[in-house]
Design a protein around this motif. Sequence first.
Motif, mmCIF file in Angstrom:
data_model
loop_
_atom_site.group_PDB
_atom_site.id
_atom_site.type_symbol
_atom_site.label_atom_id
_atom_site.label_comp_id
_atom_site.label_asym_id
_atom_site.label_seq_id
_atom_site.Cartn_x
_atom_site.Cartn_y
_atom_site.Cartn_z
ATOM 1 N N UNK A 63 0.766 -0.924 -0.005
ATOM 2 C CA UNK A 63 0.053 -0.099 -0.083
ATOM 3 C C UNK A 63 0.849 1.070 0.049
ATOM 4 N N UNK A 64 1.812 1.012 0.504
ATOM 5 C CA UNK A 64 2.718 2.025 0.709
ATOM 6 C C UNK A 64 3.727 2.388 -0.579
ATOM 7 N N UNK A 65 3.776 1.356 -1.349
ATOM 8 C CA UNK A 65 4.423 1.565 -2.633
ATOM 9 C C UNK A 65 3.739 1.999 -3.849
ATOM 10 N N UNK A 66 2.623 1.279 -3.690
ATOM 11 C CA UNK A 66 1.657 2.006 -4.837
ATOM 12 C C UNK A 66 0.522 2.460 -4.138
ATOM 13 N N UNK A 67 0.213 3.948 -4.677
ATOM 14 C CA UNK A 67 -0.774 4.475 -4.226
ATOM 15 C C UNK A 67 -2.041 3.924 -4.865
ATOM 16 N N UNK A 68 -3.084 4.063 -4.376
ATOM 17 C CA UNK A 68 -4.304 3.422 -4.866
ATOM 18 C C UNK A 68 -4.909 4.325 -5.921
ATOM 19 N N UNK A 69 -4.339 5.435 -6.010
ATOM 20 C CA UNK A 69 -4.972 6.511 -6.873
ATOM 21 C C UNK A 69 -4.469 6.342 -8.283
ATOM 22 N N UNK A 70 -5.283 6.364 -9.237
ATOM 23 C CA UNK A 70 -5.185 6.449 -10.610
ATOM 24 C C UNK A 70 -4.102 7.599 -11.060
ATOM 25 N N UNK A 71 -4.300 8.768 -10.351
ATOM 26 C CA UNK A 71 -3.692 9.761 -10.825
ATOM 27 C C UNK A 71 -2.541 10.305 -10.149
ATOM 28 N N UNK A 72 -1.891 9.272 -9.414
ATOM 29 C CA UNK A 72 -0.652 9.678 -8.479
ATOM 30 C C UNK A 72 0.484 10.019 -9.591
ATOM 31 N N UNK A 121 -12.173 8.227 -12.580
ATOM 32 C CA UNK A 121 -12.009 9.392 -13.067
ATOM 33 C C UNK A 121 -13.254 10.033 -13.529
ATOM 34 N N UNK A 122 -13.401 11.345 -13.385
ATOM 35 C CA UNK A 122 -14.601 12.213 -13.958
ATOM 36 C C UNK A 122 -13.991 13.089 -14.846
ATOM 37 N N UNK A 123 -14.396 13.104 -15.952
ATOM 38 C CA UNK A 123 -13.799 14.149 -16.682
ATOM 39 C C UNK A 123 -15.082 15.324 -16.731
ATOM 40 N N UNK A 124 -14.901 16.393 -16.315
ATOM 41 C CA UNK A 124 -15.608 17.484 -16.216
ATOM 42 C C UNK A 124 -15.612 18.416 -17.081
ATOM 43 N N UNK A 125 -16.433 18.748 -17.890
ATOM 44 C CA UNK A 125 -16.531 19.629 -18.890
ATOM 45 C C UNK A 125 -17.675 20.660 -18.925
ATOM 46 N N UNK A 126 -17.593 21.752 -19.778
ATOM 47 C CA UNK A 126 -18.819 22.607 -20.033
ATOM 48 C C UNK A 126 -18.410 23.754 -19.152
ATOM 49 N N UNK A 127 -19.440 24.393 -18.091
ATOM 50 C CA UNK A 127 -19.253 25.783 -17.695
ATOM 51 C C UNK A 127 -18.799 25.668 -16.405
ATOM 52 N N UNK A 128 -17.744 24.946 -16.007
ATOM 53 C CA UNK A 128 -17.232 25.281 -14.782
ATOM 54 C C UNK A 128 -15.967 25.826 -14.786
ATOM 55 N N UNK A 129 -15.537 26.387 -13.802
ATOM 56 C CA UNK A 129 -14.002 27.255 -14.123
ATOM 57 C C UNK A 129 -12.957 26.448 -14.133
ATOM 58 N N UNK A 130 -12.832 25.110 -13.855
ATOM 59 C CA UNK A 130 -11.704 24.473 -14.159
ATOM 60 C C UNK A 130 -11.948 22.921 -14.625
ATOM 61 N N UNK A 131 -12.446 22.942 -16.143
ATOM 62 C CA UNK A 131 -12.569 21.846 -16.580
ATOM 63 C C UNK A 131 -11.211 20.833 -16.438
ATOM 64 N N UNK A 132 -11.797 19.574 -16.495
ATOM 65 C CA UNK A 132 -10.609 18.471 -16.125
ATOM 66 C C UNK A 132 -11.071 17.200 -15.690
ATOM 67 N N UNK A 133 -10.045 16.447 -15.420
ATOM 68 C CA UNK A 133 -10.298 15.112 -14.988
ATOM 69 C C UNK A 133 -9.833 15.087 -13.334
ATOM 70 N N UNK A 134 -10.902 14.677 -12.794
ATOM 71 C CA UNK A 134 -10.945 14.487 -11.334
ATOM 72 C C UNK A 134 -11.163 13.261 -10.762
ATOM 73 N N UNK A 135 -10.260 12.712 -10.014
ATOM 74 C CA UNK A 135 -10.396 11.310 -9.319
ATOM 75 C C UNK A 135 -10.860 11.296 -8.115
ATOM 76 N N UNK A 136 -12.162 10.795 -7.978
ATOM 77 C CA UNK A 136 -12.654 10.769 -6.489
ATOM 78 C C UNK A 136 -13.183 9.281 -6.289
ATOM 79 N N UNK A 137 -13.315 9.049 -4.748
ATOM 80 C CA UNK A 137 -13.953 7.514 -4.713
ATOM 81 C C UNK A 137 -15.263 7.537 -5.200
ATOM 82 N N UNK A 138 -15.858 6.653 -5.478
ATOM 83 C CA UNK A 138 -17.191 6.069 -5.841
ATOM 84 C C UNK A 138 -18.038 6.702 -4.752
#
Lengths: 443, 167
Positions: A4-13, A246-263
Amino acid sequence: MALIDTINPLLTTGWSKGDAGWSLKDYEARGGYAQLKRILASKMSQDDLIAEVKKSVLRGRGGAGFPTGLKWSFMPKAAPEKYVVCNTDEGEPGTFKDRDLMRFDPHSVIEGMIIAAYAVGAKLGYNYIHGEIFDMYQRFEEALDQARAAGYLGNNILGSDFSFDLFAHHGWGAYICGEETGLLESIEGKKGQPRYKPPFPANFGLYGKPTTINNTETFAAIPFILGMGGEAYLNLGKPNNGGTKLFSVSGHVNRPGNYEVPMGTPFAKLLEMAGGMRGGRKLKAVIPGGSSAPVLPADLMMECTMDYDSIAKAGSMLGSGAVIVMDETVCMVKALERLSYFYFEESCGQCTPCREGSGWLYRVVHRIEHGQGRPEDLDLLNRVTDNMMGKTICALADAAAFPVRSFIKHFKSEFEYHIEHKKCLVDPEVQRAGSGFFKAGAA
Amino acid sequence: MNNQNDMLSPELSPESLKKIDREVAKYPADQKQSAVMAALVIAQDEKGWLSKETIAAVAGYLGMPPIAAYEVASFYNMYDLQPVGKYKLTVCTNLPCALSGGVHAADYVKEKLGIDFNETTPDGKFTLKEGECMGACGDAPVMLVNNKRMCSFMLPEQIDKLLAECK
Ligand SMILES: Cc1cc2nc3c(=O)[nH]c(=O)nc-3n(C[C@H](O)[C@H](O)[C@H](O)COP(=O)(O)O)c2cc1C
Ligand code: SF4
Ligand code: FES
């Protein structure tokens, strides 16, 4: 577990160093390929490996959300020739996560595919990459060369008796190749027209051989799941909705982009991460899972959490995780017109209900938008969708129908206004300003 | 003269054939046809567009019927079956991009170049195409230059810069 220490579970590390962190040595430095090594060194059984993936309740990230471990278990054991295929034909409007995975962490996808090949007994694999992101195709080829040179691909991987090789194949502009059997046809060097199912790819896939096909993000999650254990991964999310996404947020937000969050993360939180609404304007509607998912009005969406079950309960789909955010400057008729044009354009034409139906939908929405709508048009649109849904070879027809039905259902008055007054409810100047293309005040 | 004949000849250059060989090697020996998509791109890069003769040459090299290669070339949107300008600009106008100016960007380019979608400027420099989602919607407006170069956040200033850069 030390892992767990060597591989962070988050796709975006691996993304934190931007374009400087994708290569093999970076990936290894953050614990990459450790899971492959462990599996090979311990001669882990295929069944145990698949059981671990099942425990994670990882659900396919390409749109349909099918449990990955279960899919792998469908592969016939005895077949001599089998394939693993990755679907990076990311063309579902709103989705741009797989491109960033290719860009910032291609080795996680490679390791995931090698592990999948081990689990299902495949010797050859392909990653089908969207033609429009040719630079990512080139980067992936470079990453493959690195992996091959390091002995992670090829014959007798890391001295084991397991052999697997992997190559990149690019698309060239056809959304339908994202559909898994259209994609397989395309690798075979044909038009990307979907096949009848059954038989499913696990029995009759690439070159007619058993094939496991998963989305890029699905494969990328595999090393992390094995690193932390299936159960720990599941617990990151919520029951039946394992892990992070990963959620790809597009459209009328201030910072469109990919955000990884827990389900299970509240939509409101995701919106906040994306910088909130652009210009502080009011949220009007959200398409939560790529353009093929039904649209949800703001009040319903604000109550959702980002997971398969919550979004389904609200009447839409988590799909590919493409969150298209629309504010009050949007004319819903015009928005639907763009989507309907897309499905009309991209229908492969094999099935009459899809080929003809998608054309009807586009033409009728187009005429409403252009002030030529008739009072009976909304019923007509719903009738056309009735004749499309569930009546075709692949789900593109349904994907064309869902937006139409949901836009009319939730924003009916806007359509009626258009038909009656032959113009938009939303002032055209307001619409024009909404895109942010023209500087405020400029002509 | 000679030079022009080379351009018109459907035969592919040795460099292109070498690139195609590399693609063929990715697939099982009896599945050469799998390389047709990549081979057509390589041919398009060399010739600028795909004439029927060029497509037939690719098919011949891969040992497949010309009609099968032609079907592929006409199915996928990014193959050019007609000559295009030196710079082919493809602007994404799908909804996620449109929300952040995709359609306005296309309008802006149209006005600057004086052409509509699927037209080429009289000097043969630019061709404008309408594209579908390129999987880069977070960077809207986006456009492709000659299929392979993606340009992000194309607001008026960036478009002006890009057009000036295309010599
Ligand atoms: C019209 C259509 C387009 C699709 N596009 C994609 C795509 O771009 N990427 C993807 O991974 N799956 C796409 N899918 C879903 C695939 O058919 C398939 O379910 C998926 O690749 C399986 O991988 P997963 O189980 O890991 O999600 C599409 C399906 C349809 C019907
Ligand atoms: S539903 Fe549409 S896209 Fe799918 S196979 Fe039929 S015609 Fe082609
Ligand atoms: S909508 Fe334009 S890149 Fe996706």
